[in-house]
Write an enzyme that holds these catalytic residues in place. Structure first.
Site, mmCIF file in Angstrom:
data_model
loop_
_atom_site.group_PDB
_atom_site.id
_atom_site.type_symbol
_atom_site.label_atom_id
_atom_site.label_comp_id
_atom_site.label_asym_id
_atom_site.label_seq_id
_atom_site.Cartn_x
_atom_site.Cartn_y
_atom_site.Cartn_z
ATOM 1 N N SER A 1 -2.663 9.598 -4.742
ATOM 2 C CA SER A 1 -1.537 9.968 -3.979
ATOM 3 C C SER A 1 -0.708 8.664 -3.777
ATOM 4 O O SER A 1 0.620 8.581 -3.615
ATOM 5 C CB SER A 1 -1.998 10.029 -2.676
ATOM 6 O OG SER A 1 -2.823 11.277 -2.482
ATOM 7 N N LEU B 1 -5.823 12.528 0.661
ATOM 8 C CA LEU B 1 -6.424 11.093 0.808
ATOM 9 C C LEU B 1 -7.733 11.522 1.828
ATOM 10 O O LEU B 1 -7.538 11.876 3.011
ATOM 11 C CB LEU B 1 -5.551 10.268 1.427
ATOM 12 C CG LEU B 1 -4.416 9.832 0.546
ATOM 13 C CD1 LEU B 1 -3.172 9.692 1.121
ATOM 14 C CD2 LEU B 1 -5.128 8.743 -0.222
ATOM 15 N N ILE B 2 -8.821 10.987 1.409
ATOM 16 C CA ILE B 2 -10.046 11.186 2.170
ATOM 17 C C ILE B 2 -10.603 9.797 2.577
ATOM 18 O O ILE B 2 -10.581 9.056 1.623
ATOM 19 C CB ILE B 2 -11.146 12.047 1.489
ATOM 20 C CG1 ILE B 2 -10.730 13.305 0.988
ATOM 21 C CG2 ILE B 2 -12.531 12.107 2.253
ATOM 22 C CD1 ILE B 2 -11.728 14.226 0.140
ATOM 23 N N SER C 1 -14.985 4.010 3.314
ATOM 24 C CA SER C 1 -15.460 3.243 4.229
ATOM 25 C C SER C 1 -14.518 1.498 4.318
ATOM 26 O O SER C 1 -15.167 0.713 4.927
ATOM 27 C CB SER C 1 -16.699 2.520 3.755
ATOM 28 O OG SER C 1 -16.820 2.287 2.254
ATOM 29 N N THR C 2 -13.382 1.580 3.537
ATOM 30 C CA THR C 2 -12.927 0.454 3.473
ATOM 31 C C THR C 2 -11.115 0.754 3.880
ATOM 32 O O THR C 2 -10.734 1.915 4.520
ATOM 33 C CB THR C 2 -12.497 -0.203 1.941
ATOM 34 O OG1 THR C 2 -11.599 0.807 1.177
ATOM 35 C CG2 THR C 2 -13.745 -0.343 1.315
ATOM 36 N N HIS D 1 -8.340 0.959 2.152
ATOM 37 C CA HIS D 1 -7.622 1.673 1.316
ATOM 38 C C HIS D 1 -6.737 2.893 1.809
ATOM 39 O O HIS D 1 -5.825 3.033 1.699
ATOM 40 C CB HIS D 1 -8.536 2.225 0.133
ATOM 41 C CG HIS D 1 -8.093 1.469 -1.189
ATOM 42 N ND1 HIS D 1 -8.344 0.104 -1.355
ATOM 43 C CD2 HIS D 1 -7.430 1.567 -2.089
ATOM 44 C CE1 HIS D 1 -7.877 -0.337 -2.477
ATOM 45 N NE2 HIS D 1 -7.190 0.686 -3.036
ATOM 46 N N LEU E 1 6.483 16.860 2.151
ATOM 47 C CA LEU E 1 5.079 16.217 2.456
ATOM 48 C C LEU E 1 3.821 17.252 2.375
ATOM 49 O O LEU E 1 3.616 17.965 3.299
ATOM 50 C CB LEU E 1 5.082 15.450 3.799
ATOM 51 C CG LEU E 1 3.768 14.560 3.982
ATOM 52 C CD1 LEU E 1 3.617 13.353 3.198
ATOM 53 C CD2 LEU E 1 3.989 14.100 5.571
ATOM 54 N N ARG F 1 -8.459 22.799 5.169
ATOM 55 C CA ARG F 1 -7.172 22.560 5.324
ATOM 56 C C ARG F 1 -6.574 23.183 3.876
ATOM 57 O O ARG F 1 -5.325 23.287 3.621
ATOM 58 C CB ARG F 1 -6.450 21.249 5.529
ATOM 59 C CG ARG F 1 -6.654 21.157 6.925
ATOM 60 C CD ARG F 1 -6.759 19.507 7.386
ATOM 61 N NE ARG F 1 -6.835 19.556 8.903
ATOM 62 C CZ ARG F 1 -7.886 19.661 9.640
ATOM 63 N NH1 ARG F 1 -8.982 19.838 8.797
ATOM 64 N NH2 ARG F 1 -8.089 19.482 10.716
#
Ligand code: RBF
Length: 166
Positions: free
Chosen positions: A63, A88-89, A92-93, A95, A120, A134
């Site tokens: 993305s 975008l999933i 844990s950071t 990003h 979009l 979704r």
């Protein structure tokens, strides 16, 4: 529980859509979700009257690359609108936050600066289940809704609007 959230039904006709050329640029991360979203977008473009041969599909790694990928398509291909599709999933950071912010801003800027419609089609979800819902694949008995279908109609409407036909 029912909800009022969501787009109104798409217009029933799109006069002039048979002449439109629409680009789709999709990220390759989270493939199962992306494939369903792209299929949903193609289906609604066809329903709105865009000939299949006028739908151009290209991919980018993730993305983050969507704004540049869409810019390249708008520069190099005679498309009337482009749909940027990514998912975008959250991990844990940090990003997720940076890519969501930059990709969405980049896509908005591209549309405003080129004066050509950029849709979009980027899901920014907190877990796999939200993405699967979704994309209309569903999870845990919830069928969900394929948002790609809405993006196809949005591209046709905005392409026609930018040409003063709607
Ligand atoms: N790209 C996506 O489209 N969806 C993601 O969920 C996603 N998660 C990422 C997580 C990490 C930790 C990294 C390093 C990259 C991720 N990307 C994701 C790829 C990103 O958009 C881009 O393609 C790469 O960073 C290369 O520029």
């Amino acid at each position: 529980m029912s909800t009022v959230k969501g787009p109104a039904p798409a217009p029933s006709s799109f006069p002039g859509s048979e002449k439109l050329r629409i680009g789709i640029v999709h990220a390759r991360w989270n493939k199962e979700i992306i494939d369903a979203l792209v299929a949903g977008a193609v289906q609604s473009l066809q329903k709105a009257g865009v000939p299949t041969e006028n739908i151009l599909i290209e991919s980018v790694p993730g993305s983050w690359e969507l704004p540049a990928g869409c810019q390249i398509m708008l520069d190099q291909k005679p498309v009337d609108a482009v749909i940027a599709i990514g998912c975008l999933i959250k991990g844990s950071t940090m990003h997720f936050e940076y890519i969501c912010d930059c990709a969405t801003h980049g896509l908005m800027r591209l549309g405003l600066e080129t004066k050509r419609p950029v849709v979009l089609g980027v899901l920014t979800v907190l877990n796999d289940d939200q993405g699967l819902e979704r994309a209309g694949i569903g999870r845990n008995g919830k069928p969900g809704h394929n948002h790609g279908e809405d993006w196809g109609f949005a591209a046709v409407e905005m392409a026609l609007k930018s040409q003063g036909k709607m």
